[in-house]
Design a protein around this motif. Structure first.
Motif, PDB file in Angstrom:
ATOM      1  N   PRO A 206      11.278  -0.290  -1.691  1.00  0.00           N
ATOM      2  CA  PRO A 206      11.973  -1.769  -0.515  1.00  0.00           C
ATOM      3  C   PRO A 206      11.430  -1.670   0.837  1.00  0.00           C
ATOM      4  CG  PRO A 206      13.662  -0.575  -2.138  1.00  0.00           C
ATOM      5  CD  PRO A 206      12.120   0.309  -1.961  1.00  0.00           C
ATOM      6  N   ALA A 207      10.839  -0.833   1.673  1.00  0.00           N
ATOM      7  CA  ALA A 207      11.061  -1.337   3.375  1.00  0.00           C
ATOM      8  C   ALA A 207       8.910  -1.659   2.882  1.00  0.00           C
ATOM      9  CB  ALA A 207      10.602   0.898   3.140  1.00  0.00           C
ATOM     10  N   TYR A 208       7.953  -1.780   2.332  1.00  0.00           N
ATOM     11  CA  TYR A 208       7.381  -2.294   2.100  1.00  0.00           C
ATOM     12  C   TYR A 208       7.398  -3.860   1.282  1.00  0.00           C
ATOM     13  CZ  TYR A 208       5.077   2.778   2.012  1.00  0.00           C
ATOM     14  OH  TYR A 208       4.540   3.468   1.886  1.00  0.00           O
ATOM     15  N   ARG A 213       4.158 -10.075   3.856  1.00  0.00           N
ATOM     16  CA  ARG A 213       3.536  -8.686   3.255  1.00  0.00           C
ATOM     17  C   ARG A 213       2.265  -9.345   1.614  1.00  0.00           C
ATOM     18  NH1 ARG A 213       5.042  -3.152   4.087  1.00  0.00           N
ATOM     19  NH2 ARG A 213       4.799  -2.862   6.098  1.00  0.00           N
ATOM     20  N   THR A 214       1.159  -9.017   1.341  1.00  0.00           N
ATOM     21  CA  THR A 214       0.489  -9.621   0.675  1.00  0.00           C
ATOM     22  C   THR A 214       0.496  -8.808  -0.671  1.00  0.00           C
ATOM     23  OG1 THR A 214      -1.664  -8.040   0.928  1.00  0.00           O
ATOM     24  CG2 THR A 214      -0.963 -10.556   1.582  1.00  0.00           C
ATOM     25  N   ASP A 219       0.220  -3.385  -2.997  1.00  0.00           N
ATOM     26  CA  ASP A 219      -0.582  -2.065  -4.000  1.00  0.00           C
ATOM     27  C   ASP A 219      -1.253  -0.925  -3.250  1.00  0.00           C
ATOM     28  OD1 ASP A 219      -1.808  -1.819  -7.233  1.00  0.00           O
ATOM     29  OD2 ASP A 219      -3.586  -2.109  -5.332  1.00  0.00           O
ATOM     30  N   SER A 220      -2.037  -1.382  -2.228  1.00  0.00           N
ATOM     31  CA  SER A 220      -2.937  -0.081  -1.756  1.00  0.00           C
ATOM     32  C   SER A 220      -1.930   0.578  -1.161  1.00  0.00           C
ATOM     33  CB  SER A 220      -4.072  -0.768  -0.317  1.00  0.00           C
ATOM     34  OG  SER A 220      -4.427  -1.564  -1.160  1.00  0.00           O
ATOM     35  N   GLN A 221      -0.643   0.232  -0.475  1.00  0.00           N
ATOM     36  CA  GLN A 221       0.329   1.556   0.074  1.00  0.00           C
ATOM     37  C   GLN A 221       1.046   2.281  -0.837  1.00  0.00           C
ATOM     38  OE1 GLN A 221       3.094  -1.689   1.863  1.00  0.00           O
ATOM     39  NE2 GLN A 221       1.881  -1.284   4.326  1.00  0.00           N
ATOM     40  N   THR A 222       1.643   1.682  -1.656  1.00  0.00           N
ATOM     41  CA  THR A 222       1.844   2.413  -3.104  1.00  0.00           C
ATOM     42  C   THR A 222       1.095   3.336  -3.713  1.00  0.00           C
ATOM     43  OG1 THR A 222       2.980   0.548  -3.916  1.00  0.00           O
ATOM     44  CG2 THR A 222       2.987   2.400  -5.760  1.00  0.00           C
ATOM     45  N   PHE A 272       7.146  -6.986  -9.907  1.00  0.00           N
ATOM     46  CA  PHE A 272       7.545  -5.812 -11.366  1.00  0.00           C
ATOM     47  C   PHE A 272       5.910  -4.664 -10.997  1.00  0.00           C
ATOM     48  CE2 PHE A 272       6.335  -2.663 -14.889  1.00  0.00           C
ATOM     49  CZ  PHE A 272       7.471  -2.501 -15.079  1.00  0.00           C
ATOM     50  N   MET A 273       6.947  -3.605 -10.084  1.00  0.00           N
ATOM     51  CA  MET A 273       6.188  -2.509  -9.679  1.00  0.00           C
ATOM     52  C   MET A 273       6.097  -1.258 -10.739  1.00  0.00           C
ATOM     53  SD  MET A 273       5.265  -3.560  -6.598  1.00  0.00           S
ATOM     54  CE  MET A 273       4.316  -1.420  -6.563  1.00  0.00           C
ATOM     55  N   MET A 274       4.950  -0.723 -11.474  1.00  0.00           N
ATOM     56  CA  MET A 274       4.999  -0.058 -11.965  1.00  0.00           C
ATOM     57  C   MET A 274       4.053   1.085 -11.241  1.00  0.00           C
ATOM     58  SD  MET A 274       4.280   0.983 -14.842  1.00  0.00           S
ATOM     59  CE  MET A 274       4.270  -0.894 -16.396  1.00  0.00           C
TER      60      MET A 274
END
Length: 425
Positions: A206-208, A213-214, A219-222, A272-274
């Motif tokens: 949630p902070a990202y 944000r793109t 994706d890169s931060q995750t 949707f984050m996988m």
């Protein structure tokens, strides 16, 4: 030393010394665990009446890493007793020629492990069918077992036919698949470590995820956060799988290791984050959740609730003796009785050193009965009815994505992340 508890008993395992590359997972299992794996394979060999086993392309389904501690072997030779031989490169040794540990770039780009994970494993360059023949009594009528027999190349088949002209080839992949998928106490400790990484990342997302944000930045931060917490390897998937506005039609679907777009997020977006990443020891687990920038439409909440019910229904059937095909067919009837539709995606498969071990759906293994302590991903899909735009995007669905332990009372979810739509105001 790292310790964990399984049903009240302390489980300790040695963290290996070797790391070949920055993100390769170290070998973390005890001598006893490696010997358990040797025994599982040899018991399957005995049941299938084979004299020797050849594992081909063992990086598929994590076979080589599971058995020899390294994914790079071209062929792994397992006799009924004696040392296991991990063969690197595609050089087939001629009669009278000896094994050589030196690396020849004409044959392989894989380097041999610096040290074995067990003294009964040896790592060599090339493969010698002649040495195997010397070890077999009555080799003229030998029964050679294979894992991944479909990967037997023409040149290897010709080489083996010269050495074993009357041998019988027998694919025993399924017999070992069901054994490998049952996770030991040590493996379950490692799996919980991977689960804990996913829980931490989900808590941080949630902070990202915020307007501006793109997709690429998120994706890169995750990915970086997963790696910083202990995940490793290019196979890890920590990314945005779906994104867009539901009011504008099907969301964009992307997966794998693609280059993600520089599209800034906006209010009204749902993504949707996988996370399909490993932890210490290299074992994978998975989790997926939807994040909404602003309150989602009530229809989306309705689909999500149906997806959770469908997941619960499938989890209730993750019991020993049931097949994943039976679960799939019953779940289709269940969701249709609620007035929804689903799709044919493989949403039931085991996990290990890769995120796709058998038995799994839409494969010959789908009728193999489940066993206690298998680890399964469970994410049945509920299709979204978009009127004339229905079906225009791949996997235009809602689904809860979680890892479960097969148990007598039904599947036990492995994480503590709430199964809800995460709303970011």
């Amino acid at each position: 030393m790292i310790s964990g508890k399984i049903e009240g008993d302390s489980v300790e395992y040695f963290v290996g010394k070797r790391m070949k590359a920055r993100y390769e997972q170290v070998q973390c299992f005890s001598r006893e665990e490696m010997e358990r794996r040797f025994c599982e394979v040899r018991e399957a060999m005995d049941e299938e009446s084979v004299d020797v086993l050849f594992i081909l392309e063992g990086y598929w389904e994590g076979y080589s890493q599971w058995l020899i501690g390294d994914a790079g072997a071209e062929i792994v030779v397992v006799p009924l007793d004696g040392p296991i031989t991990a063969c690197y490169g595609d050089h087939y040794i001629k009669e009278g020629e000896k094994y050589d540990r030196e690396i020849d770039p004409n044959y392989t780009v894989m380097s041999l492990p610096v040290e074995p994970v067990h003294e009964d494993i040896r790592y060599v360059r090339g493969f010698s069918g002649y040495e195997v023949r010397k070890q077999l009594k009555g080799y003229e009528k030998a029964v050679i077992g294979f894992v991944h027999l479909e990967s037997l190349r023409a040149d290897l088949k010709e080489y083996l036919s010269e050495i074993f002209p009357r041998a019988e080839y027998r694919d025993i992949s399924l017999a070992i698949d069901v054994r490998k998928a049952v996770k030991s106490a040590e493996e379950q400790v490692m799996i919980r470590n991977a689960v804990s990484i996913h829980e931490k990342v989900m808590a941080a997302l949630p902070a990202y995820i915020m307007p501006g944000r793109t997709i690429r930045q998120i994706d890169s931060q995750t990915r970086k956060l997963c790696h910083d917490l202990g995940s490793g390897g290019s196979s890890c998937i920590c990314s945005v799988m779906q994104y867009g506005k539901d009011e504008e039609g099907p969301l964009t679907y992307q997966s794998g290791l693609k280059e993600y777009p520089q599209r800034p997020l906006e209010r009204g977006d749902r993504i949707f984050m996988m996370l399909e990443a490993n932890g210490i020891g290299g074992h994978f687990t998975a989790i997926g959740r939807n994040f909404c920038l602003g309150e989602p439409d009530e229809k989306i909440r309705e689909y999500w609730d149906a997806a959770v019910k469908m997941q619960d229904f499938a989890a209730g059937m993750l019991r020993p003796g049931v097949t994943v095909r039976e679960i799939f067919e019953e779940n289709v009837r269940y969701i249709e009785s609620m007035g929804y539709q689903t799709n044919q995606q493989n949403y039931l498969h085991s996990f290990g050193y890769v995120f796709g071990e058998k038995p799994y759906l839409h494969d010959e293994s789908e009728k193999m009965p489940l066993r206690e302590n298998m680890i399964y991903v469970n994410h049945p899909h509920v299709s979204i009815d978009r009127g004339k735009n229905t079906g225009k995007a791949l996997y235009d669905t809602l689904f809860a994505f979680d890892t479960y332990l097969v148990a007598k009372e039904g599947g036990i979810i492995q994480n503590k992340v709430p199964r809800s739509l995460f709303v970011i105001e």
